[in-house]
Enzyme design. Structure first.
Site, short mmCIF file in Angstrom:
data_model
loop_
_atom_site.label_atom_id
_atom_site.label_comp_id
_atom_site.label_asym_id
_atom_site.label_seq_id
_atom_site.Cartn_x
_atom_site.Cartn_y
_atom_site.Cartn_z
N LEU A 81 49.11 79.58 -14.15
CA LEU A 81 49.51 78.22 -14.73
C LEU A 81 50.63 77.99 -15.47
CD1 LEU A 81 46.24 76.37 -14.62
CD2 LEU A 81 47.43 76.89 -12.73
N GLY A 103 54.75 73.23 -15.13
CA GLY A 103 54.80 72.61 -13.83
C GLY A 103 53.52 72.13 -13.20
N HIS A 104 52.46 73.07 -13.51
CA HIS A 104 51.00 72.80 -13.00
C HIS A 104 50.39 71.63 -14.13
CE1 HIS A 104 51.20 77.15 -11.42
NE2 HIS A 104 50.83 76.41 -10.34
N ASP A 122 58.19 73.35 -4.03
CA ASP A 122 57.76 74.04 -2.64
C ASP A 122 57.89 73.03 -1.48
OD1 ASP A 122 57.37 76.71 -3.80
OD2 ASP A 122 55.48 75.66 -4.59
#
Ligand code: PAF
Length: 503
Positions: free
Chosen positions: A28, A31-32, A149
């Site tokens: 992690l 971004g997470h 993604d």
């Protein structure tokens, strides 16, 4: 931390709806953390973060064995970000018969024939398979995924749609380091020297202009010492190659920097987004379009109000609504201005005079269809609407927006409801306003007749554009219709390209 499927089941008994799942493979980073923040701040329900390195999405020569497994620091980060639980299952909890001997999903070839799908065969089948299993085990109402993604996000939205899963997908913009490098679990593999070189990837993409093509960016990346796997420009929804003719396109790249694979993208836009909402009378278009526009920070273009404004002028000047020549000459110095007022209301000015209320009179209502059917009226207003839409940033609602006015809209919706549902709504509306409603069969006949006239008239008949999404709103509350429109919009226009304004 929850480990087994059994522990998960026990925890799920006490969760608060709507439950949000944030699937991750661990390692992690900030971004997470952002995914977790969005999950928490956008709902009062429970949030579950899953940590599972899915073997099915790694190719034989990829980094499954050395993918970062940092359970302790992941747990600490998840706790400080305030998720309600972390679920870190073993392989057997997700794939009881082993990953290779379990039923797997296949993603349509079109969605994986470009970008990462082309260079990582089987990767997205593995992603879709594991996410379908996670969804089946957790049964969340919401799924939070990163826009970083993008291809994965498009494919997983399709999974949810194709399988009719009752899940709302939320995409979250990419989080970047101070120098622009997109956060990724794999960034930790970069040597200091490669870390410096890696920044050329976001720089080259962000410097790209709408007129640049993939080859220009490729040259820049190679010159910066990066090994280019691909640079491609595609339509964000279909993921098929496109050029400048597509108003909003995705320019995406994958490179190797040392042994580390990095991906990044940028959205190239020639204008702000355009949304076309068409459909028959009485489907509730105005109410939902207005609210949808406000939610997304787009301007609401009420084309119906424009036709009403012409009708008002026709009546004001005492012109016969059938007298085409007289109407055509009225249009010569017809100056129409639309202004958005706070609260989504629209002010309509004709030759400087505020007619916002006057155009709603029963007299205008009775004559608007006849006036709007004249070719000169349609032509003049369509031209004005096109001019208003040149910069984008609009949601227009009407009968021929997706076909005649904005054929290149990023999202086209045909909003409708069955005749009986529209009759039911109309009766309710009349009763609420203190009028006696005609018997239901009579109302239904009136609505069906109006539909017939609208769709068979010579000028601008009501037709569903071939690329419009049909949304049948029977049984849906207004909020649910607005949510559905937002979902459709977000499947086409990323938060990164057009952020939702804070309300
Ligand atoms: O994006 C990821 O981390 C993974 O692909 C996902 C969605 C968790 C599936 O394994």
């Amino acid at each position: 931390m929850l480990r087994t499927a059994q522990e998960l089941r026990a925890w799920l008994q006490g969760e608060r709806a709507p439950l949000t799942l944030i699937p991750t493979m661990g390692g992690l980073h900030q971004g997470h953390v952002r995914l977790m923040e969005v999950a928490r701040s956008s709902s009062a329900g429970s949030t579950l973060l899953s940590l599972f390195v899915n073997p099915l999405q790694f190719g034989p020569n990829e980094d499954y064995d050395r993918y970062p497994r940092t359970l302790q620091s992941d747990l600490a980060l998840a706790e400080s970000a305030g998720v309600d639980a972390v679920w870190a299952p073993d392989i057997g909890d997700v794939f009881p018969d082993g990953p290779e001997d379990s039923v797997g999903l296949t993603v349509p070839a079109l969605l994986q024939s470009n970008l990462c799908g082309r260079v990582r065969p089987g990767h997205f089948d593995g992603v879709a398979t594991v996410v379908a299993r996670l969804l089946a085990l957790v049964k969340p109402q919401r799924l939070v995924l990163g826009e970083k993604d993008w291809q994965q996000l498009v494919i997983l939205r399709r999974l949810v749609e194709d399988m009719n899963l009752p899940v709302t997908v939320l995409g979250v913009p990419t989080v970047r380091e101070a120098d622009g490098l997109a956060m990724s679990s794999r960034n930790r593999y970069l040597s200091p020297e490669n870390r410096e070189r890696a920044v050329a990837l976001p720089r080259a993409l962000q410097a790209a202009d709408f007129k640049d093509d993939a080859a220009d960016v490729r040259k820049v990346l190679i010159a910066a010492g990066l090994e280019v796997e691909y640079v491609e420009r595609v339509t964000p929804t279909s993921l098929q190659p496109c050029g400048q003719e597509t108003a909003i396109s995705l320019l995406a790249a994958a490179v190797r920097c040392g042994n580390t694979r990095l991906i990044d993208h940028v959205f190239l836009m020639s204008r702000a987004p355009l949304v076309a909402i068409d459909g028959p009378a009485g489907a509730g278009k105005s109410t939902v379009t207005r609210a949808f526009a406000e939610r997304l920070g787009l301007t609401y273009l009420d084309t119906g109000a424009m036709y009403r404004a012409v009708t008002w002028l026709v009546q004001q000047r005492q012109v016969n609504p059938e007298d085409v020549a007289a109407i055509a000459s009225l249009l010569v110095d017809f100056n129409l201005a639309l202004r958005s007022l706070p609260g989504g209301r629209q002010q309509v000015l004709v030759n400087g005079e505020d007619v916002s209320d006057a155009i709603r009179s029963p007299e205008v209502t009775a004559a608007v269809s006849a006036v709007a059917a004249h070719r000169c009226v349609r032509k003049s207003l369509t031209e004005q609407q096109k001019a208003m839409g040149a910069e984008g940033g609009l949601v227009a609602e009407g009968r021929d927006i997706g076909t005649a006015v904005f054929p290149d809209a990023d999202l086209k919706v045909f909003l409708t409801a069955t005749v009986s549902e529209r009759a039911r709504r109309r009766a309710m509306d009349l009763e609420q306003r203190g009028f006696a409603a005609p018997i239901r069969s009579e109302l239904e006949a009136q609505i069906a007749e109006r539909d017939r006239k609208d769709s068979t008239r010579e000028e601008a008949p009501l037709v569903k554009a071939s690329d419009a999404v049909e949304l049948v709103t029977d049984g849906m509350a207004i909020d649910a219709v607005i949510d559905a429109l937002v979902q459709l919009f977000r499947a086409r226009v990323a938060e990164e390209a057009w952020p939702t304004p804070e309300h």
